[in-house]
Design an enzyme around this catalytic site. Structure first.
Site, PDB file in Angstrom:
ATOM      1  N   ARG A  58       0.858  -1.201   0.000  1.00 54.96           N
ATOM      2  CA  ARG A  58       0.000   0.000   0.000  1.00 54.96           C
ATOM      3  C   ARG A  58       0.888   1.243   0.000  1.00 54.96           C
ATOM      4  O   ARG A  58       0.607   2.241  -0.642  1.00 54.96           O
ATOM      5  CB  ARG A  58      -0.966   0.015   1.197  1.00 54.96           C
ATOM      6  CG  ARG A  58      -1.666   1.358   1.355  1.00 54.96           C
ATOM      7  CD  ARG A  58      -2.960   1.331   2.166  1.00 54.96           C
ATOM      8  NE  ARG A  58      -2.943   0.423   3.299  1.00 54.96           N
ATOM      9  CZ  ARG A  58      -2.276   0.641   4.442  1.00 54.96           C
ATOM     10  NH1 ARG A  58      -1.560   1.742   4.607  1.00 54.96           N
ATOM     11  NH2 ARG A  58      -2.308  -0.246   5.414  1.00 54.96           N
TER      12      ARG A  58
ATOM     13  N   TYR B  15     -16.447  17.386 -14.424  1.00 56.63           N
ATOM     14  CA  TYR B  15     -16.881  16.001 -14.547  1.00 56.63           C
ATOM     15  C   TYR B  15     -17.961  15.697 -13.483  1.00 56.63           C
ATOM     16  O   TYR B  15     -17.834  16.122 -12.324  1.00 56.63           O
ATOM     17  CB  TYR B  15     -15.661  15.098 -14.340  1.00 56.63           C
ATOM     18  CG  TYR B  15     -15.967  13.626 -14.357  1.00 56.63           C
ATOM     19  CD1 TYR B  15     -16.309  12.987 -15.539  1.00 56.63           C
ATOM     20  CD2 TYR B  15     -15.901  12.882 -13.189  1.00 56.63           C
ATOM     21  CE1 TYR B  15     -16.591  11.632 -15.545  1.00 56.63           C
ATOM     22  CE2 TYR B  15     -16.181  11.527 -13.192  1.00 56.63           C
ATOM     23  CZ  TYR B  15     -16.534  10.908 -14.374  1.00 56.63           C
ATOM     24  OH  TYR B  15     -16.807   9.574 -14.366  1.00 56.63           O
TER      25      TYR B  15
ATOM     26  N   LYS C 134      -8.820   7.120 -19.189  1.00 53.15           N
ATOM     27  CA  LYS C 134      -9.178   7.682 -20.492  1.00 53.15           C
ATOM     28  C   LYS C 134      -7.971   7.603 -21.439  1.00 53.15           C
ATOM     29  O   LYS C 134      -7.532   6.532 -21.762  1.00 53.15           O
ATOM     30  CB  LYS C 134      -9.701   9.103 -20.295  1.00 53.15           C
ATOM     31  CG  LYS C 134     -10.691   9.249 -19.125  1.00 53.15           C
ATOM     32  CD  LYS C 134     -11.996   8.501 -19.327  1.00 53.15           C
ATOM     33  CE  LYS C 134     -12.827   8.388 -18.052  1.00 53.15           C
ATOM     34  NZ  LYS C 134     -13.153   9.634 -17.392  1.00 53.15           N
TER      35      LYS C 134
HETATM   36  C1  LIG Z   1     -13.593   9.945 -16.029  1.00 56.00           C
HETATM   37  C2  LIG Z   1     -13.179  11.215 -15.432  1.00 56.00           C
HETATM   38  C3  LIG Z   1     -12.914  11.329 -14.058  1.00 56.00           C
HETATM   39  C4  LIG Z   1     -13.104  10.166 -13.109  1.00 56.00           C
HETATM   40  O1  LIG Z   1     -12.171   9.180 -13.325  1.00 56.00           O
HETATM   41  P1  LIG Z   1     -12.423   7.600 -13.073  1.00 56.00           P
HETATM   42  O2  LIG Z   1     -11.173   6.992 -13.552  1.00 56.00           O
HETATM   43  O3  LIG Z   1     -13.637   7.215 -13.861  1.00 56.00           O
HETATM   44  O4  LIG Z   1     -12.646   7.433 -11.606  1.00 56.00           O
HETATM   45  C5  LIG Z   1     -12.475  12.548 -13.584  1.00 56.00           C
HETATM   46  N1  LIG Z   1     -12.316  13.612 -14.405  1.00 56.00           N
HETATM   47  C6  LIG Z   1     -12.577  13.547 -15.726  1.00 56.00           C
HETATM   48  C7  LIG Z   1     -12.392  14.751 -16.583  1.00 56.00           C
HETATM   49  C8  LIG Z   1     -13.019  12.360 -16.286  1.00 56.00           C
HETATM   50  O5  LIG Z   1     -13.289  12.297 -17.593  1.00 56.00           O
END
Ligand SMILES: *Cc1c(COP(=O)(O)O)cnc(C)c1O
Length: 389
Positions: free
Chosen positions: A48, A100, A197
């Site tokens: 961790r 978001y 992403k």
């Molecule tokens: C998807 C997203 C998040 C959240 O991220 P996760 O990996 O889904 O927890 C935060 N900010 C933006 C701009 C995003 O597109």
């Protein structure tokens, strides 16, 4: 677009293993590490706290963003939740319009319970931002370009204003990645990513990253990362390193395809408006091109009322209707009922998120195939003698 950044993506971070010479970062699938004697270990005690595979991605993202310290988390939200834990009861954060949905939710439904509050400000407007910086405000959290209207905040100016007022500046750099935009170099204090992403890039992993340059801030974030424990697993750390190797090639194609589609759609008879900050005619182009190397892979557009957007959404053949973005495959999203459904309709429409607004995460397929797919779906969505099909 080529630069030594492309080399950093391949050779940055800790990519080799001194014991075996392995070219790739090995997956250290272990929770604990044997110690030589009492009080003497090899730098690793418990996974961790520290794991060599996670070290690899943490040093890679730090190098890519131009900061000294990187941190990897189990998701973008785990990263954001950890950063928000820097604040205490009575503190307030300013957030960009259209952050978001999950970021809005964790502030509105979780941190508000601990009396950590938020104010929504159009961070493009420096006067509005400046007058919102009241004494209880301890940080400004920006997304640029913000989703789904791709509005762009001038980062260097906001960073300067925050420094002057002694307020932390935080940028969610998910949409741009360090390939296109490096907020720390513009004076921003903390960069956060949903690496789910573009950084991962293949829609096969959920991860979050944080980078800072300040040692004191890094110490506090490292403490929180270990205390809260939402760390990225060794296998996912490996997958993310692997995904990032092709970030340069992918971002070039994402930008190229998005610009191609944005240009075609802005001339399309069925389209009322296109939002893409890489388009010269876009209201955000000037600021975007002053701080980023491209417009990115996200665009939105509004279909004219004679076209039924519901039919459009079910008529594409290559492009799937799905949440998320930033993968190699193109995805469509209906912000009003998907990403922004939690915002009340009136507020949503006043923010410009119309029912017939369509968001497209442009993938790295052949651009002309994507345009053909969109065109045939628009054709099917055309109303039949004024009557909707
Ligand atoms: C998807 C997203 C998040 C959240 O991220 P996760 O990996 O889904 O927890 C935060 N900010 C933006 C701009 C995003 O597109």
């Amino acid at each position: 677009m080529q630069s030594s950044f492309d080399t950093t993506l391949i050779h940055g971070g800790l990519t080799t293993d001194p014991r075996t010479g392995a070219v790739n970062t090995p997956i250290f699938q272990t929770s604990t590490y044997a110690q030589d004697e009492l009080g003497k270990h090899k730098g690793y005690e418990y996974s961790r706290t520290k794991n060599p595979t996670r070290d690899g991605i943490e040093s890679l993202i730090a190098e890519c963003e131009g900061g000294k310290y990187g941190f990897a988390f189990a998701s973008g939200m785990a990263a954001l939740g950890t950063i928000l834990s820097l604040f205490k009861s009575g503190d307030c954060l300013i957030i960009s319009q259209n952050v978001y949905g999950g970021t809005f939710r964790i502030l509105d439904k979780v941190f508000k319970n601990f009396n950590i509050n938020y104010k929504i400000v159009d961070t493009r407007d420096l006067n509005e931002l400046s007058s919102a910086l009241t004494p209880e405000v301890k940080a400004v959290l920006i997304e640029t370009p913000a989703n789904p209207l791709l509005s762009v905040t001038p980062l260097a100016k906001v960073a300067e204003l925050c420094k002057k007022k002694g307020v932390l500046s935080i940028v969610d750099n998910t949409f741009m990645t360090p390939y296109l935009q490096q907020p720390l170099k513009l004076g921003i204090d903390i960069v956060v990513h949903s690496a789910t992403k573009y950084l991962g890039g293949h829609s096969d992993l959920v991860a979050g990253l944080v980078v800072v340059d300040d040692e004191n801030l890094a110490e506090r974030i490292g403490f929180l990362q270990n205390s809260i424990g939402g760390v990225l697993a060794p296998f996912d750390s490996f997958l993310l390193i692997r995904g990032m190797k092709t970030l340069g090639l992918r971002m070039q194609r994402h930008c190229e395809n998005a610009l191609f589609l944005a240009e075609a759609l802005s001339e399309h008879k069925a389209v009322e408006k296109v939002y893409y900050p890489g388009l010269k005619s876009d209201s955000e182009y000037e600021v975007q091109s002053s701080q980023a190397r491209g417009g990115g892979g996200m665009l939105s557009f509004i279909l004219k009322p004679e076209y039924d957007y519901r039919i459009f959404f079910k008529s594409t053949r290559i492009i799937a209707l799905a949440e998320s973005l930033g993968g190699v495959e193109s995805l469509l999203c209906h912000p009003a009922s998907m990403t922004h459904a939690s915002i009340p309709k009136d507020l949503r429409e006043s923010m410009g998120i119309a029912e017939n607004l369509i968001r497209l995460s442009v993938g790295i397929e052949y651009g002309k195939d994507l345009l053909e797919d969109i065109n045939q779906a628009i054709e099917q969505a055309k109303s039949n003698n004024g009557k909707l099909k």
